[in-house]
Structures are given as C-alpha cells and as structure tokens.
Enzyme design. Structure first.
Site, mmCIF file in Angstrom:
data_model
loop_
_atom_site.group_PDB
_atom_site.id
_atom_site.type_symbol
_atom_site.label_atom_id
_atom_site.label_comp_id
_atom_site.label_asym_id
_atom_site.label_seq_id
_atom_site.Cartn_x
_atom_site.Cartn_y
_atom_site.Cartn_z
ATOM 1 N N ASP A 93 -65.585 9.010 -37.586
ATOM 2 C CA ASP A 93 -66.788 8.414 -38.150
ATOM 3 C C ASP A 93 -66.369 7.339 -39.154
ATOM 4 O O ASP A 93 -65.194 7.167 -39.436
ATOM 5 C CB ASP A 93 -67.677 9.481 -38.782
ATOM 6 C CG ASP A 93 -66.990 10.253 -39.902
ATOM 7 O OD1 ASP A 93 -65.917 9.820 -40.358
ATOM 8 O OD2 ASP A 93 -67.525 11.295 -40.308
ATOM 9 N N ASP A 267 -71.559 15.836 -31.817
ATOM 10 C CA ASP A 267 -70.642 16.520 -32.717
ATOM 11 C C ASP A 267 -71.474 17.276 -33.729
ATOM 12 O O ASP A 267 -72.610 16.885 -34.029
ATOM 13 C CB ASP A 267 -69.722 15.533 -33.451
ATOM 14 C CG ASP A 267 -70.430 14.911 -34.657
ATOM 15 O OD1 ASP A 267 -70.184 15.381 -35.787
ATOM 16 O OD2 ASP A 267 -71.247 13.981 -34.465
#
Length: 376
Positions: A93, A267
């Site tokens: 991320d 996720d």
C-alpha cells in the site's frame, strides 16, 4: 515465466470475473485474497504455511516498513521478497491510510503529508514521489498511489476536495513510477459515499491508463449496503481488462458480494487479527473459542477441513490455549482463518468457471446462517 505484468480474464458469471495476473514472480489467481504482512510478516504464520494455504500474493505495509526497519535498509538486504523469504508477488500500500489513521501529528498539503512517527516521534515527509520511491526500494510488484482517505460520514465538499487531491497525486505517482517492467502501479478510486464523485474518480483514473485500479475509502464503518452501492456504481466505470482491488475488505460475506459485483482482489487484517483474539472463521460462521461451551468439546472446528488447525485439534484444547493466553492458540486460529479465506476464494473461482456463482453464494450464506454445531 512472463517478464511483464498482464491480466487475463478466463471466465465471467454475471459481473463476477475469474482471471489471472501474470508477473515475473508468479501468477495471481483471481478473485484473490491477499494475507496482510504488515511489517514483513503475516502475524503468527510462517511464510511457507501462508503459501501452502494457497496464497499467491501477500500485502506489505509501506508506512510500517518505512519507519522500521526502513526502506533503504530493506533494499540493502536484497528487497522485501528476500528479507521476508517470500519469493512470490507482493503488493504494497502507499502508506497514506496509516499516515491518516496512526500518526500523532500530521499536516496535509498539495505537496504531501508531514507526520510524526508513532514509534519514536520523528518527523517524516510523505509525498507521492517518496511513496513510490519507498515501494520501489522494497521491491514490490504492485505499488499503490498515495491518496487521502476521508473518514465517513463527511460533507460532500470535503469528500470532493479529497478525491480531487488524490487524482492529482495519482498523476504524480504515475510519473514517479515511470516504466518498471514486470511491475504495476494501481490508482485508487475515492469519493466517499457519493456515487457521482466515485464515478468521476474512476473515469479520471481510467484516463491515466494504469495497470490496475483499486477502490479505497470503504469498509471504514459505513453499512454494507453503502459499500455495495459504491461498487455497483464504480465497477462498470473501470476498464474491463484491468484488475480491480477493493482495499481492506473484509468479512467472508463482504468478499462474496463484492466478487459478484466484479472485484478481483482483496486484503484485510480480519482473519489474522481475529485469530489472535480467539475467533475462528469456518463454514459454520464465526466461532468464539473463548466461550465456555467449548471447554469440554472434543470435536474439531471442522472435521471436513483440509487445514490441520481446523481438523486435528479439539475445541477444548483451542479454548484452553485462548483462555490461558498461549501463543499457540493465536497461531492455530490464524492458520485456520487464513485457510478458510483461501478455501473461500478457490470455491468462488471454481463457481465462476462453472457458471454457478449464485448457487454457490447461496450455499455459503445458508451455512453461515445455520450457525455452529450444537453444543455437546
């Protein structure tokens, strides 16, 4: 093995998609669930276990790895794949969400974010360019743009300003990413709970011709129908031949309903966090091993599971481990939970290929609604 990053659609069932992402480090079967490896580790699991359960890709956290041990150090040690002994694909991320949610002090501007570390109070600057630089040092295969995530509920003008800032940052991230053969940068659709803003964001990101697209700023406390309404609006506005990633989601029911709307990647910390707190995900629904009803139950969590944690240990033993605070309790329940999530994804992939996703989803929901086995 391909030397490029490519997405192939293999089958569809309604809006749901069965596909494959090909990368130099391996193939990612979609729909995919990515276990979260926040600090270079999937908590309470060996990487070999994670792979054996069927994970094709894991997620690394840019914010945490930037602060400790540091992206430059990881790069000197051979990159995150070698550092964590995970030679398969990794998505990182951007660090933006943690900057917003964890930092003790932050200052947001067009340039980026200045924030204070939650570890030692040191001041750091995170610009779109620095976020991409850090992800490159880590060596991730899929890198995310830096964005601003607005907590809901929020006023429309606040959501719009944030969305537009994220779009400008996406352009800067694309420039900073440049040409990295075999790797991808994904843009992130923002827009809060406003369908029109979400579509505007999706269309603007599509014009950047990125290799993939994520939907961010959901699963942050809003009701599930709101999340699903945003997906109903956004998915048709995204390119059909590019992967779609719903960030931070979620429960098994969230995943199934999102797959039915055309999402390819997920996720969430939920299965690992729940395992460390005595909660097990199974085809019977969520089971709380802290409950006294399990104290003398010799049955396993699920006798039909392929996972040893679910099949070979009694509920009584798992209850004892959890109540005693033994580390093995969290390890076994995390193993069970990640196994269940990967089994869930394989079942969804198979159902899409067979054109029976609706029936499969109904069967899953029926099992969860029926609940756990009756007490002994």
């Amino acid at each position: 093995m391909t030397q490029s990053f490519e997405f192939s659609l293999l089958a569809t069932d309604g809006a749901a998609r069965r596909g494959e992402i090909s990368t130099p480090r391996g193939t990612i079967r979609t729909p995919a669930f990515m276990p979260v490896g926040t600090a270079g580790t999937v908590k309470a699991m060996y990487m070999d276990q994670v792979r054996a359960l069927g994970a094709d890709i894991i997620l690394g956290n840019t914010y945490h790895l930037m602060l400790r041990p540091g992206a430059e150090r990881v790069a000197r040690l051979g990159g995150l794949h070698a550092f964590a002994r995970w030679p398969h694909p990794i998505l990182t991320d951007s660090g933006g969400f943690q900057v917003m949610s964890l930092a003790q002090l932050r200052k947001l501007s067009e340039k980026g974010v200045t924030f204070k570390s939650h570890i030692d109070g040191a001041v750091h600057e995170m610009s779109p360019e620095r976020s991409i630089e850090i992800q490159g040092l880590l060596g991730s295969d899929i890198q995310m743009q830096l964005d601003e995530c607005v907590a809901l509920p929020a006023e429309r003008d606040v959501i719009e300003r944030s969305m537009e800032l994220s779009l400008r940052w996406a352009e800067r991230c694309k420039t900073a990413f440049g040409d990295q053969p075999g790797r991808a940068m994904f843009g992130i659709v923002q827009g809060g709970d406003d369908e029109a803003l979400r579509v505007r964001s999706a269309e603007a990101l599509t014009a950047l011709d990125l290799k993939g697209y994520a939907v961010g700023g959901l699963a942050v406390g809003e009701p599930q129908p709101v999340m699903l309404a945003m997906l109903d609006a956004v998915c048709p506005a995204l390119p059909h031949q590019k992967p779609r990633y719903l960030m931070g989601v979620g429960t098994p029911d969230d995943i199934v309903k999102s797959v039915q709307r055309g999402i390819d990647m997920f996720d969430c910390v939920m299965p690992t966090r729940a395992g460390r707190h005595g909660l097990a995900y199974t085809r019977h629904g969520k089971i709380n091993l802290r409950n006294a009803r399990h104290a003398e139950d010799p049955r396993p969590l699920d006798a039909e599971s392929d996972c040893p944690a679910a099949r070979d240990y009694s509920r009584a033993y798992l209850h004892h481990l959890v109540k005693a605070g033994e580390a093995l309790g969290g390890m076994l329940l995390t193993w069970n939970n990640l196994s269940y999530y990967q089994t869930l994804m394989q079942g969804l992939r198979d159902a899409i290929e067979a054109g029976r996703l609706a029936d499969h989803a109904a069967g899953l929901a029926e099992g969860w609604a029926r609940g756990d086995l009756a007490p002994v």
